[in-house]
Design a protein around this motif. Structure first.
Motif, short mmCIF file in Angstrom:
data_model
loop_
_atom_site.label_atom_id
_atom_site.label_comp_id
_atom_site.label_asym_id
_atom_site.label_seq_id
_atom_site.Cartn_x
_atom_site.Cartn_y
_atom_site.Cartn_z
N LEU A 1 0.82 -1.21 0.00
CA LEU A 1 0.00 0.00 0.00
C LEU A 1 0.85 1.27 0.00
O LEU A 1 0.59 2.19 -0.78
N SER A 2 1.86 1.33 0.84
CA SER A 2 2.68 2.55 0.91
C SER A 2 3.37 2.84 -0.43
O SER A 2 3.48 4.00 -0.84
N ARG B 1 0.86 9.29 -6.01
CA ARG B 1 1.20 10.70 -5.78
C ARG B 1 2.16 11.20 -6.86
O ARG B 1 1.93 12.26 -7.46
N THR B 2 3.22 10.45 -7.10
CA THR B 2 4.22 10.84 -8.09
C THR B 2 3.60 10.94 -9.48
O THR B 2 3.80 11.93 -10.20
N HIS C 1 -7.49 8.55 4.24
CA HIS C 1 -7.21 7.76 5.44
C HIS C 1 -5.98 6.88 5.21
O HIS C 1 -5.12 6.76 6.09
N ALA C 2 -5.88 6.29 4.04
CA ALA C 2 -4.72 5.44 3.73
C ALA C 2 -3.43 6.25 3.72
O ALA C 2 -2.40 5.78 4.21
N TYR C 3 -3.46 7.46 3.18
CA TYR C 3 -2.27 8.30 3.21
C TYR C 3 -1.88 8.61 4.65
O TYR C 3 -0.69 8.65 4.98
N ASP C 4 -2.85 8.80 5.52
CA ASP C 4 -2.56 9.08 6.93
C ASP C 4 -2.05 7.86 7.69
O ASP C 4 -1.23 7.98 8.59
N HIS C 5 -2.57 6.67 7.34
CA HIS C 5 -2.26 5.47 8.14
C HIS C 5 -1.44 4.40 7.43
O HIS C 5 -0.93 3.51 8.08
#
Length: 173
Positions: A81-82, A89-90, A115-119
């Protein structure tokens, strides 16, 4: 301008904190209705579950789907996921300096990604500003079009073309 992006997620829940199975994005030009490039990643299940929540009812729904839909549960070609969020984003920022993102519903795709970007991607921020979030479902209702989930690209193209045709031109503003 091709600074508009329609986002479609497959998830293991229906709330803002759902685990993400796949991320699909279609770039489009809102003025001409032409489609641009696409972004698609299937997410590694372990990383998806670490960052999001799974609900039993959604798992039961997935169990009733056909084999093609269930391929997102396989292990080949999955992206953590990360990594997928970083790649998204890129990719998006290479296409537009101020991306406008469209989700199918005001509180689903975009909220889940935020939420995924935060967690799930510590240190990364989503590539759009809160003022550049759009809702495809509202436009679809306005145009009285049917949502057919199996044909996202054609749906987006038809919707954008219809929306573009109904917008006032510069001389009408």
């Amino acid at each position: 301008m091709n600074d508009h992006f329609s986002i479609d997620l497959e998830t293991l829940g229906t709330r803002y904190n759902a685990a993400i199975l796949s991320i699909g994005v279609q770039q489009f030009d809102i003025d001409s209705g032409k489609l641009g490039e696409t972004f698609y990643r299937e997410i590694d299940l372990d990383s998806a579950i670490k960052a999001g929540k799974v609900t039993g009812s959604t798992l039961a729904w997935w169990a009733q789907q056909g084999e093609v839909a269930k391929r997102v549960f396989g292990s080949n070609g999955k992206t953590p996921l990360s990594v997928a969020l970083d790649e998204l984003r890129t990719w998006m920022l290479k296409k537009a300096t101020k991306p406008k993102v469209w989700g199918n519903g005001s509180s689903f795709d975009i909220s889940i990604l935020e939420h995924a970007y935060d967690h799930g991607a510590v240190g990364l921020k989503e590539p759009w500003q809160y003022t550049n979030i759009r809702d495809m479902r509202t436009i679809m209702d306005y145009l009285q079009a049917e949502l057919k989930p199996k044909d996202h690209a054609a749906l987006i193209q038809r919707t954008v073309a219809s929306f573009s045709a109904s917008r006032p031109t510069s001389s009408e503003n």
